[in-house]
Enzyme design. Structure first.
Site, mmCIF file in Angstrom:
data_model
loop_
_atom_site.group_PDB
_atom_site.id
_atom_site.type_symbol
_atom_site.label_atom_id
_atom_site.label_comp_id
_atom_site.label_asym_id
_atom_site.label_seq_id
_atom_site.Cartn_x
_atom_site.Cartn_y
_atom_site.Cartn_z
ATOM 1 N N HIS A 138 -3.008 0.420 16.382
ATOM 2 C CA HIS A 138 -2.256 0.943 15.231
ATOM 3 C C HIS A 138 -0.945 1.615 15.613
ATOM 4 C CE1 HIS A 138 -2.447 2.040 10.832
ATOM 5 N NE2 HIS A 138 -2.963 0.831 10.865
ATOM 6 N N ARG A 157 -14.179 -6.216 14.858
ATOM 7 C CA ARG A 157 -13.240 -5.197 15.332
ATOM 8 C C ARG A 157 -13.985 -3.877 15.414
ATOM 9 N NH1 ARG A 157 -8.112 -2.591 12.062
ATOM 10 N NH2 ARG A 157 -9.665 -1.032 11.534
ATOM 11 N N HIS A 208 -3.290 -10.574 8.753
ATOM 12 C CA HIS A 208 -3.751 -9.292 8.206
ATOM 13 C C HIS A 208 -4.593 -9.556 6.956
ATOM 14 C CE1 HIS A 208 -2.291 -5.153 6.472
ATOM 15 N NE2 HIS A 208 -3.400 -5.006 7.161
ATOM 16 N N ASP A 256 -6.136 -3.606 1.272
ATOM 17 C CA ASP A 256 -4.940 -3.457 0.433
ATOM 18 C C ASP A 256 -4.249 -4.799 0.182
ATOM 19 O OD1 ASP A 256 -4.637 -2.460 3.296
ATOM 20 O OD2 ASP A 256 -2.546 -2.901 2.850
ATOM 21 N N GLU A 302 -4.698 -5.123 19.246
ATOM 22 C CA GLU A 302 -3.690 -5.252 18.178
ATOM 23 C C GLU A 302 -2.763 -4.039 18.146
ATOM 24 O OE1 GLU A 302 -5.641 -5.590 14.396
ATOM 25 O OE2 GLU A 302 -3.885 -4.829 13.339
ATOM 26 N N GLU A 333 1.426 -7.223 11.431
ATOM 27 C CA GLU A 333 1.053 -6.993 10.027
ATOM 28 C C GLU A 333 2.151 -6.292 9.246
ATOM 29 O OE1 GLU A 333 -2.572 -4.752 10.769
ATOM 30 O OE2 GLU A 333 -1.602 -2.903 10.124
ATOM 31 N N ASN A 364 0.814 -1.225 0.000
ATOM 32 C CA ASN A 364 0.000 0.000 0.000
ATOM 33 C C ASN A 364 0.847 1.275 0.000
ATOM 34 O OD1 ASN A 364 -2.414 1.339 0.019
ATOM 35 N ND2 ASN A 364 -3.001 0.758 2.100
ATOM 36 N N GLU A 410 -8.520 -11.830 9.525
ATOM 37 C CA GLU A 410 -9.156 -10.524 9.268
ATOM 38 C C GLU A 410 -9.816 -10.572 7.888
ATOM 39 O OE1 GLU A 410 -6.385 -7.264 9.077
ATOM 40 O OE2 GLU A 410 -7.974 -5.763 9.214
ATOM 41 N N ARG A 417 0.301 -11.743 13.315
ATOM 42 C CA ARG A 417 -0.561 -11.266 12.214
ATOM 43 C C ARG A 417 0.118 -11.218 10.845
ATOM 44 N NH1 ARG A 417 -4.822 -9.015 11.872
ATOM 45 N NH2 ARG A 417 -4.257 -6.960 11.072
ATOM 46 N N ASP A 443 -7.805 -2.299 17.310
ATOM 47 C CA ASP A 443 -6.470 -2.051 16.744
ATOM 48 C C ASP A 443 -5.942 -0.715 17.260
ATOM 49 O OD1 ASP A 443 -4.214 -1.790 15.196
ATOM 50 O OD2 ASP A 443 -5.208 -2.167 13.269
ATOM 51 N N TRP A 474 1.394 6.593 12.146
ATOM 52 C CA TRP A 474 -0.001 6.631 11.672
ATOM 53 C C TRP A 474 -0.701 5.358 12.058
ATOM 54 C CZ3 TRP A 474 -2.503 3.452 7.989
ATOM 55 C CH2 TRP A 474 -3.855 3.797 7.783
ATOM 56 N N HIS A 504 -14.951 -5.359 10.249
ATOM 57 C CA HIS A 504 -14.550 -4.039 10.750
ATOM 58 C C HIS A 504 -15.757 -3.146 10.954
ATOM 59 C CE1 HIS A 504 -10.147 -3.570 9.335
ATOM 60 N NE2 HIS A 504 -10.376 -4.794 9.759
ATOM 61 N N TYR A 523 -7.675 6.771 12.637
ATOM 62 C CA TYR A 523 -7.443 5.489 11.976
ATOM 63 C C TYR A 523 -8.624 4.538 12.207
ATOM 64 C CZ TYR A 523 -6.452 0.748 11.167
ATOM 65 O OH TYR A 523 -6.615 -0.534 10.729
HETATM 66 O O1 KDG Z 1 -2.039 -0.506 4.451
HETATM 67 C C1 KDG Z 1 -2.245 -0.352 5.815
HETATM 68 C C2 KDG Z 1 -3.502 -1.082 6.260
HETATM 69 O O2 KDG Z 1 -3.487 -2.391 5.789
HETATM 70 C C3 KDG Z 1 -3.609 -1.104 7.755
HETATM 71 O O3 KDG Z 1 -3.684 0.216 8.222
HETATM 72 C C4 KDG Z 1 -4.843 -1.876 8.173
HETATM 73 O O4 KDG Z 1 -4.099 -1.940 10.445
HETATM 74 C C5 KDG Z 1 -4.757 -2.416 9.548
HETATM 75 C C6 KDG Z 1 -5.562 -3.611 9.841
HETATM 76 O O5 KDG Z 1 -5.450 -4.106 10.956
HETATM 77 O O6 KDG Z 1 -6.250 -4.079 8.948
HETATM 78 MG MG MG Z 2 -3.849 -3.365 12.040
#
Ligand code: KDG
Ligand code: MG
Length: 402
Positions: A212, A147, A312, A316, A236, A262, A37, A339, A283, A210, A402, A122, A159
């Site tokens: 993140h 999630r 994951h 993407d 996560e 991931e 991605n 996921e 993951r 998540d 991010w 999600h 996010y």
């Molecule tokens: O490309 C980044 C995404 O795949 C990511 O931000 C998604 O954290 C993610 C998730 O748990 O699916």
């Molecule tokens: Mg994630």
């Protein structure tokens, strides 16, 4: 069975995907996902310039040897670009082997260890009320694991919070947008979100969240403790994934199950996490780990230490990556959860696939190979469009993960 052709196909049916198609002198072809991605063309270029010339004439059946040749032969091993490219080659070769032998890939991995693959969807919303309603919609569709991510008062563009669709797409066309972030504000809402979710839906549904990579270990420990009564399936990426040692501190403070990986590309990225049993779920999916061959090395190592998988599966990762993940999920003994972010109708039309959703589970199907194809004519109608993930800054402008 010699490789005669290897073609890199870049398309954008709603979002960018990079697909490698390998063809043999027997006329059998297989496909693999090479999408990274926001850095798609780096992998496409790596494949076209440095990998495709090495594939022509190789024995398509020698999957492990090709994996070792490309992994060790490059000298510059690991890293997301290299490993995404290797993942695509490996998936395509497993697809070819399955088709050549007339069996789905999970039969080549030892056969099914379960009837179907538990998945999580999600749910997200601008605030707690909207998110709780979104979880209800997933439960109504049959999901058993959801999630939940919520907007945070005072923050724009958090996010995981999309536009209320079944798919969440953080990558945006053009140059990267910027978001603002405050972990303190975020921590004000998350425990309350899960308290309300449990009050509304009880304990007979798996709930996930998540972080993140945004919390410090001690912030994550605070959140993990507050979430214990909500009994999450997992928390996560609670703290930046590259700091394996942070998880010692986090683990000693909370019994909330932890998932990470991931952004990892090999067993070396998670060897401490697994061997010290600092996480419950790993993951790293086939699309990041060097395909099915690479992820088997991670999953096998994790099995020894009682760590389960939770690959994951965001949008993407193309349907090709999802099909490959499902073949592994069905076969390995230490599968945990998969996921599953639904793709758009345009994406599904470009990548017709055999996997099906029913009552909260996916099944990869029984077609030979991975059970997914690419419609090249349809793909050609969607040329690449530059797109990036957002960049994150704290409220004072400091760049933050991010
Ligand atoms: O490309 C980044 C995404 O795949 C990511 O931000 C998604 O954290 C993610 C998730 O748990 O699916
Ligand atoms: Mg994630």
């Amino acid at each position: 069975m010699r490789i005669t052709e290897a073609e890199v196909i870049v398309c954008s049916p709603g979002r960018n995907f990079v697909t490698l198609k390998i063809t043999t002198d027997d006329g059998v072809s297989g496909i693999g996902d090479a999408t990274l991605n926001g850095r798609e063309l780096a992998v496409a270029g790596y494949l076209t310039e440095h990998i495709v010339p090495l594939l022509i004439g190789r024995d398509a059946a020698a999957i492990e040897d090709t994996w070792q040749y490309l992994y060790h032969g490059a000298y510059w091993r690991r890293g997301p670009v290299t490993m995404s490219a290797l993942s695509a080659v490996d998936m395509a070769l497993w697809d070819i082997k399955g088709k050549a032998l007339g069996v789905p890939v999970h039969q080549l991995l030892g056969g099914p260890s379960r009837e179907a693959v538990l998945v999580y969807g999600h749910a997200n919303g601008a605030d707690i009320e909207e998110t709780v309603a979104a979880v209800g919609r997933y439960l109504a569709m049959g999901y058993r694991a959801v999630r939940a991510q919520t907007g945070v008062p005072g923050l724009r563009g958090v996010y995981g919070v999309g536009r209320g669709e079944l798919y969440y797409e953080p990558a945006e066309k053009g140059l990267p947008s910027e978001e603002r972030w405050s972990t303190e504000k975020y921590l004000n809402v998350v425990p309350e979100l899960f308290r309300v979710l449990r009050e509304t839906y009880g304990h007979d549904v798996h709930l996930l969240h998540d972080g993140h990579h945004r919390m410090t270990p001690i912030q994550a420990a605070w959140l993990g403790q507050r979430l214990e009564d909500s009994r999450l399936f997992w928390l996560e990426d609670a703290t930046p994934a590259e700091h394996q040692q942070s998880f010692r501190q986090l683990r000693s403070h909370t019994t909330t199950p932890l998932a990470v990986g991931e952004i990892f590309n090999s067993v070396h990225d998670c060897s401490t996490l697994i061997a010290e049993q600092l996480i419950d779920y790993i993951r790293t999916p086939p699309a990041r780990a060097g395909g099915i061959t690479g992820v088997r090395k991670i999953a096998g190592f994790a099995e020894v230490y009682g760590v389960r998988t939770g690959f994951h599966g965001a949008t993407d990762l193309s349907p090709v990556a999802m099909a490959a993940a499902l073949q592994v999920d069905l076969a390995i003994p230490n599968f945990g959860i998969q996921e599953y972010m639904r793709h758009t109708a345009e994406t599904d039309a470009v990548f017709p696939h055999e996997y099906t959703f029913a009552e909260g589970f996916l099944h990869p199907g029984t077609a030979a190979g991975l059970g997914v194809e690419i419609d090249e004519e349809a793909a050609a109608r969607y040329p690449y469009e530059r797109a990036y993930l957002p960049v994150n800054r704290l409220e004072d402008g400091t760049v933050h993960p991010w």
